[in-house]
Write a protein that holds these residues in place. Structure first.
Motif, PDB file in Angstrom:
ATOM      1  N   GLU A   1      51.535 -16.466 -24.272  1.00 51.51           N
ATOM      2  CA  GLU A   1      51.248 -15.632 -22.929  1.00 51.51           C
ATOM      3  C   GLU A   1      50.253 -14.437 -23.453  1.00 51.51           C
TER       4      GLU A   1
ATOM      5  N   LYS B   1      48.619 -23.259 -23.154  1.00 55.95           N
ATOM      6  CA  LYS B   1      49.316 -24.102 -23.825  1.00 55.95           C
ATOM      7  C   LYS B   1      48.805 -25.036 -24.866  1.00 55.95           C
TER       8      LYS B   1
ATOM      9  N   TYR C   1      48.222  -7.100 -12.890  1.00 56.65           N
ATOM     10  CA  TYR C   1      49.135  -7.708 -13.779  1.00 56.65           C
ATOM     11  C   TYR C   1      48.727  -9.480 -13.637  1.00 56.65           C
ATOM     12  N   SER C   2      48.807  -9.963 -12.637  1.00 51.77           N
ATOM     13  CA  SER C   2      48.346 -11.342 -12.211  1.00 51.77           C
ATOM     14  C   SER C   2      47.091 -11.695 -12.760  1.00 51.77           C
TER      15      SER C   2
ATOM     16  N   LYS D   1      52.263 -19.011 -13.059  1.00 56.54           N
ATOM     17  CA  LYS D   1      51.470 -19.324 -14.090  1.00 56.54           C
ATOM     18  C   LYS D   1      51.739 -20.215 -15.087  1.00 56.54           C
ATOM     19  N   ARG D   2      53.301 -20.152 -15.497  1.00 62.80           N
ATOM     20  CA  ARG D   2      53.378 -20.983 -16.470  1.00 62.80           C
ATOM     21  C   ARG D   2      53.690 -22.670 -15.850  1.00 62.80           C
TER      22      ARG D   2
ATOM     23  N   HIS E   1      48.007 -11.337 -22.284  1.00 63.83           N
ATOM     24  CA  HIS E   1      47.447 -10.068 -21.305  1.00 63.83           C
ATOM     25  C   HIS E   1      46.052  -9.694 -21.649  1.00 63.83           C
TER      26      HIS E   1
ATOM     27  N   ASN F   1      54.821 -15.006 -13.400  1.00 58.38           N
ATOM     28  CA  ASN F   1      55.053 -15.489 -14.454  1.00 58.38           C
ATOM     29  C   ASN F   1      55.488 -17.092 -14.320  1.00 58.38           C
TER      30      ASN F   1
ATOM     31  N   LEU G   1      47.035 -11.698 -16.784  1.00 59.95           N
ATOM     32  CA  LEU G   1      48.082 -12.588 -17.476  1.00 59.95           C
ATOM     33  C   LEU G   1      47.416 -14.143 -17.392  1.00 59.95           C
ATOM     34  N   ARG G   2      47.352 -14.532 -18.750  1.00 56.63           N
ATOM     35  CA  ARG G   2      46.927 -15.888 -19.204  1.00 56.63           C
ATOM     36  C   ARG G   2      47.946 -16.604 -19.568  1.00 56.63           C
ATOM     37  N   ILE G   3      48.354 -17.683 -19.195  1.00 55.03           N
ATOM     38  CA  ILE G   3      49.256 -18.733 -20.110  1.00 55.03           C
ATOM     39  C   ILE G   3      48.259 -19.921 -20.822  1.00 55.03           C
TER      40      ILE G   3
ATOM     41  N   THR H   1      53.817 -22.282 -25.920  1.00 62.80           N
ATOM     42  CA  THR H   1      52.989 -21.637 -24.709  1.00 62.80           C
ATOM     43  C   THR H   1      52.825 -20.306 -25.181  1.00 62.80           C
TER      44      THR H   1
END
Lengths: 45, 194
Positions: A41, A34, A26-27, B64-65, A43, B61, A30-32, A39
């Motif tokens: 999110e 901006k 999951y980590s 990463k934020r 996956h 979460n 996951l890409r955030i 923002t």
């Protein structure tokens, strides 16, 4: 009394390896992103 | 990388810079303490596993934020998240109270099933068949009014127009039809209750 507090718990259960693997995946996925005030999110599988 | 000597804060920092291996070290380092804390509260392995997973999803979460506050230490922060999720879990349980049957009381004795089971369906069909037989026993004029009213859902005005009698006569026939049906039911000991 001190012994009671210093004694280590005999309970040594661990979360399942598949749960750990799920979290690691999951980590990684996951890409955030901006952009200006927003923002996003993402996956990535 | 020496897993034991690297500080949590350094691992978090490297993780934020994209080193996923550092997160693996963090989770491996703290998994047992976090899991044991959760299990000691919820006392159920499956629930503990779920709360543990939710805890680290929240950790990922937040990190990463870029919302992680470096002022606090990593493990106490994770434990606080776990603690809050345990509280959420118990709140949910209170909103959905569970009930255990005992020898004295079975919850299914007061809870109805919307769907009829096979037995109840058979009983219902039997009752409807008995009612039809009782109606067949009525005099024709009463039977006619009752069928129009109950089965065809016609108003007494429509019945009077259809049969050529006044509304009062139609009402009277309906009344006698019901009285006679009651008499027939009592006489033949017919039970019309499911």
């Amino acid at each position: 009394m001190m012994k009671l507090y210093t004694e280590k718990s005999s309970f040594k259960e661990q979360p399942k390896q598949e749960t750990i693997q799920f979290l690691l995946n999951y980590s990684k996925a996951l890409r955030i992103v901006k952009a200006k005030s927003k923002t996003f999110e993402l996956h990535l599988n | 990388m020496d897993k034991l000597k690297v500080l949590d804060s350094s691992l978090v920092s490297n993780y934020l810079n994209g080193d996923e291996k550092c997160f693996e070290i963090l989770i491996t380092r703290h998994k047992q303490r976090v899991y044991n804390f959760i299990f000691s509260k919820v006392l159920n392995k499956d629930i503990a596993e779920d709360v543990f997973q939710d805890t680290f999803i929240k950790v990922i979460n937040t990190l990463k934020r870029g919302k992680y506050n470096e002022e606090g230490k990593f493990l106490p922060w994770v434990m606080r998240i776990a603690h809050n999720l345990v509280i959420d879990h118990f709140r949910k349980c209170n909103r959905m109270p569970k009930f255990k049957n005992t020898d004295e009381f079975d919850i299914f004795s007061v809870l109805g099933d919307g769907e009829l089971n096979a037995e109840k369906q058979l009983i219902k069909e039997q009752i409807l068949s008995d009612v039809r037989r009782v109606i067949d026993e009525l005099p024709d004029d009463q039977k006619e009014v009752l069928i129009m009213r109950m089965y065809k859902d016609m108003s007494f005005k429509e019945i009077s127009e259809c049969t050529g009698v006044s509304i009062n006569t139609a009402l009277g026939r309906m009344r006698y039809a019901l009285i006679n049906m009651r008499k027939l039911i009592e006489k033949n000991n017919i039970i019309l209750v499911n």
